[in-house]
Motif scaffolding. Sequence first.
Motif, short mmCIF file in Angstrom:
data_model
loop_
_atom_site.label_atom_id
_atom_site.label_comp_id
_atom_site.label_asym_id
_atom_site.label_seq_id
_atom_site.Cartn_x
_atom_site.Cartn_y
_atom_site.Cartn_z
N LYS A 353 0.82 -1.21 0.00
CA LYS A 353 0.00 0.00 0.00
C LYS A 353 0.85 1.26 0.00
CE LYS A 353 -3.91 -2.21 2.36
NZ LYS A 353 -4.73 -2.24 3.60
N LYS A 354 2.15 1.10 0.22
CA LYS A 354 3.06 2.25 0.27
C LYS A 354 4.25 1.97 -0.62
CE LYS A 354 5.20 5.27 3.73
NZ LYS A 354 5.46 5.45 5.18
N THR A 355 4.61 2.89 -1.48
CA THR A 355 5.70 2.66 -2.43
C THR A 355 7.05 2.69 -1.70
OG1 THR A 355 6.01 4.98 -2.97
CG2 THR A 355 4.38 3.74 -4.27
N LEU A 356 8.05 2.11 -2.35
CA LEU A 356 9.41 2.18 -1.81
C LEU A 356 9.87 3.63 -1.73
CD1 LEU A 356 11.29 -0.78 -3.57
CD2 LEU A 356 10.54 -0.67 -1.19
N GLN A 357 9.57 4.41 -2.76
CA GLN A 357 10.00 5.82 -2.78
C GLN A 357 9.43 6.57 -1.58
OE1 GLN A 357 12.23 7.29 -5.14
NE2 GLN A 357 12.20 8.79 -3.48
N ALA A 358 8.20 6.24 -1.21
CA ALA A 358 7.56 6.93 -0.08
C ALA A 358 8.20 6.56 1.25
CB ALA A 358 6.06 6.60 -0.05
N ARG A 359 8.92 5.45 1.28
CA ARG A 359 9.55 5.00 2.52
C ARG A 359 10.95 5.59 2.70
NH1 ARG A 359 6.71 0.60 4.63
NH2 ARG A 359 5.28 -0.40 3.16
N ALA A 403 21.82 5.15 -9.71
CA ALA A 403 21.53 6.08 -8.62
C ALA A 403 20.12 5.84 -8.07
CB ALA A 403 21.68 7.51 -9.11
N GLN A 404 19.15 5.59 -8.96
CA GLN A 404 17.77 5.35 -8.51
C GLN A 404 17.68 4.04 -7.71
OE1 GLN A 404 14.86 5.01 -11.67
NE2 GLN A 404 13.12 5.04 -10.26
N ALA A 405 18.30 2.98 -8.22
CA ALA A 405 18.28 1.70 -7.52
C ALA A 405 18.94 1.81 -6.16
CB ALA A 405 18.96 0.62 -8.37
N ALA A 406 20.06 2.55 -6.08
CA ALA A 406 20.77 2.72 -4.81
C ALA A 406 19.91 3.49 -3.81
CB ALA A 406 22.09 3.45 -5.04
N THR A 407 19.18 4.49 -4.29
CA THR A 407 18.32 5.29 -3.41
C THR A 407 17.22 4.44 -2.79
OG1 THR A 407 18.75 7.26 -4.75
CG2 THR A 407 16.82 7.31 -3.32
N LEU A 408 16.73 3.45 -3.55
CA LEU A 408 15.61 2.61 -3.09
C LEU A 408 16.07 1.31 -2.42
CD1 LEU A 408 13.30 2.94 -6.24
CD2 LEU A 408 13.14 4.23 -4.09
N ALA A 409 17.37 1.02 -2.48
CA ALA A 409 17.87 -0.31 -2.10
C ALA A 409 17.59 -0.68 -0.66
CB ALA A 409 19.37 -0.40 -2.39
N LYS A 410 17.57 0.31 0.26
CA LYS A 410 17.38 0.01 1.67
C LYS A 410 15.96 0.29 2.16
CE LYS A 410 21.85 -0.74 2.02
NZ LYS A 410 22.40 -2.10 2.16
N ASP A 412 13.20 -1.24 1.79
CA ASP A 412 12.41 -2.37 2.30
C ASP A 412 12.74 -2.71 3.75
OD1 ASP A 412 14.87 -3.56 1.94
OD2 ASP A 412 14.10 -5.33 0.91
N LEU A 413 13.79 -2.09 4.31
CA LEU A 413 14.09 -2.30 5.73
C LEU A 413 12.95 -1.79 6.61
CD1 LEU A 413 17.87 -1.22 5.88
CD2 LEU A 413 16.95 -3.54 5.75
N LEU A 414 12.14 -0.87 6.07
CA LEU A 414 11.05 -0.28 6.85
C LEU A 414 9.72 -1.00 6.61
CD1 LEU A 414 11.89 3.51 6.36
CD2 LEU A 414 12.53 2.00 8.24
N THR A 415 9.72 -2.10 5.87
CA THR A 415 8.48 -2.83 5.62
C THR A 415 8.21 -3.83 6.75
OG1 THR A 415 9.59 -4.58 4.34
CG2 THR A 415 8.81 -2.65 3.12
N ASP A 416 6.95 -4.20 6.89
CA ASP A 416 6.55 -5.16 7.93
C ASP A 416 7.18 -6.53 7.67
OD1 ASP A 416 5.04 -3.26 9.19
OD2 ASP A 416 3.15 -3.85 8.23
N MET A 417 7.25 -6.91 6.40
CA MET A 417 7.77 -8.24 6.07
C MET A 417 9.23 -8.37 6.46
SD MET A 417 6.74 -11.15 4.71
CE MET A 417 5.54 -11.00 3.38
N VAL A 418 10.04 -7.37 6.10
CA VAL A 418 11.46 -7.44 6.45
C VAL A 418 11.66 -7.24 7.96
CG1 VAL A 418 13.73 -6.37 6.08
CG2 VAL A 418 12.18 -6.75 4.14
N TYR A 431 10.39 -7.36 -5.06
CA TYR A 431 8.95 -7.55 -5.29
C TYR A 431 8.20 -6.22 -5.21
CZ TYR A 431 9.10 -12.66 -5.19
OH TYR A 431 9.34 -13.98 -5.49
N TYR A 432 8.53 -5.41 -4.22
CA TYR A 432 7.82 -4.14 -4.05
C TYR A 432 8.17 -3.16 -5.17
CZ TYR A 432 6.76 -6.04 0.56
OH TYR A 432 6.31 -6.84 1.58
N ALA A 433 9.39 -3.21 -5.69
CA ALA A 433 9.78 -2.34 -6.81
C ALA A 433 8.96 -2.70 -8.06
CB ALA A 433 11.27 -2.48 -7.09
N LEU A 434 8.82 -4.00 -8.31
CA LEU A 434 8.01 -4.44 -9.46
C LEU A 434 6.55 -4.03 -9.26
CD1 LEU A 434 9.53 -7.98 -10.08
CD2 LEU A 434 9.84 -5.94 -11.50
#
Length: 703
Positions: A353-359, A403-410, A412-418, A431-434
């Motif tokens: 429900k929340k994008t990686l960019q938003a995290r 640069a974009q991938a590096a910005t988003l790489a971490k 998912d550390l803020l997701t419930d699953m991780v 998975y969340y990026a896709l």
Amino acid sequence: MSQQANLLLELFVEELPPKALFKLGEAFAGALSQSLQAQGLCDLNVSAVTPYATPRRLAVHISQVAAQAADKAVNQKLMPATVGLDANGQPTPALLKKLSALGADASAVSALTREHDGKAEVLFLATTVKGASLLEGLQKALDEAIAKLPIPKVMSYQLADGWSNVNFVRPVHGLVALHGAEIVPVQAFGLTANRLTQGHRFEAAQATIIIEHADSYAAQLRTQGAVIASYTERRAEISRQLRAVAKTAGANLQPIDDEALLDEVTALVERPNVLLGQFEAAFLAVPQECLILTMKANQKYFPLLDGQGKLTNQFLIVSNISPADPSAVIGGNERVVRPRLADAKFFFDQDRKKTLQARVTGLDKVVYHNKLGSQGERIQRVAAIAKAIGEQLGSADLAQQAAQAATLAKADLLTDMVGEFPELQGIMGRYYALNDGLSTEIADAIEDHYKPRFAGDELPRNLVGVCVALADKLETLVGLFGIGQIPTGDKDPFALRRHALGVIRMLMERELPLALNTLLQQAMPAFGNLIQNNVNELEKFMADRLAGVLREQGYSAQEVDAVLALQPQVLQDIPKRLQAVRAFATMDESTALAAANKRIGNILKKSEDIGSVVDTSYLKEPAEQQLHGALHNVQPLVTSFYNNGEYTAALRELAVLKGPVDTFFDQVMVNADDPALKANRLALLQQLYQAMNRVADLAKLAA
């Protein structure tokens, strides 16, 4: 040795920690048998040692153990002869006192021998030490084995006397020690050994098992106690049953291959019974890594995969009981796993429900290191480094993606699953990026930026992932070295050795045209004033890791030293250089050329202000004229091959120099009286040295 028989010793305990069981069993058997051998009660070249380990016992069977060790002749060192004997050769009071302490009297003086120990003559008494009895020896061996056990966490408990406390891995409730059919009454944990043990908690044919003989232990436990005592046999049986039951579930189905899980389950059951369970197929909409991990980590199940490696909705249960009707056991396990899978589905649904960019902004609140800031600050550094690497490797497009991938790489550390399963970091990011509609290249890079995570792990699958993985590891290395967090000895809390090996592997195996020293220097500006410039020490650290990697690949220390002596920074070239050095060493001329190269190097080190231009008018001797001509002819070829990366061919061309070099050193005096002549000859040697050492330092190959 006296009469021999086979020996059995068992500690019967409460449930042992499963992840430590195998090591505990091996260590217990090893320490006990080695102590018995040291005391002369067995010979491990002859005696067979069989360890046993189940959730509730550690045991060992040792064949051909003596009831009494043989007496041993000992040459007892007493004291210097000048101290033990007076001027007339009579024993001094000191000697008589020493003999008395050893159970001898003055009559033993005549039997004393003299030996020189390098300083003075010393008196020795030949005595016979009585061999240890099995009771004495086994008691000592048992005490030593208990003390040496690699216990992960000790617990304290009270003995049956109500007063004494002991420390051990788990409370001990039984002790068996049999020499053949005879009890050896050793003691431990307030217990005296007997022949009584217990079998399976629920399925033993009788509550107490009377072990009749050391050799009947395993068979009695199996038939009367419903226990497979051998860890290795039990593991093999579980593996066999897993494959067999998987076949009944489907022709192409296979249980997941997980050696660590198999080890753990082996340590949890005494008589395995593999059963087939299943869950609702709707759960398969959740990424299979999540379902597999929750089944393995929380329930110790073996998920079933199809022929393409995809998860099915069936799984295998390794039960410790074997009821006639297993439906209740299967149903119970299916009920237990369902909430776990539901939790995974809930986490997955909520996270999307929340994008990686938003995290990403949330990473500003996550501490990375108190001297290096937050994870938010760290990803900015990684993104800057990844962008720079992308620009060197390809184009502006690659740099932007990295640069974009590096910005988003971490993120998912803020997701419930991780948060629930940290092992899924990166995997869930993909998975969340896709799900967010990002490209496959960026999604794969988010998962792959942790790679390689361990020795033999695969590398990132695309160039974007390589950029981010390199940047992530370089940021860690440069940053932590910059604040003085350098590995020492076996202490490496930030896994910097692993990060260094990952960088080396990517540069070499992906054949990247990047200079290592340049990469390290380019990572520095991203930190601003946070760190000190410690790149020189980091370069040495990386060089040590690189040398280790190359030696592990089968190259000799000589070959590695010869290539790394030139400090090549583009690591993709190193394998070709090593192959060239190895080929060069097979040439007939290599030994002489390597020795000459070493000699030239020593001459040049002792000289100052060496020019690089040879004046042909000063070439007076035929030998130096010949060497100059040969070098003039071969140099363009060597340079051409070297520039094209054909290092083997470059070194092969040097073979023609052997004769001229040998003749030069036989007939020409380098240190001539005439300064101009000397300078010219040094310049000639300088040119020769440079031509010979472009691929590797050939002097390192000299014996």
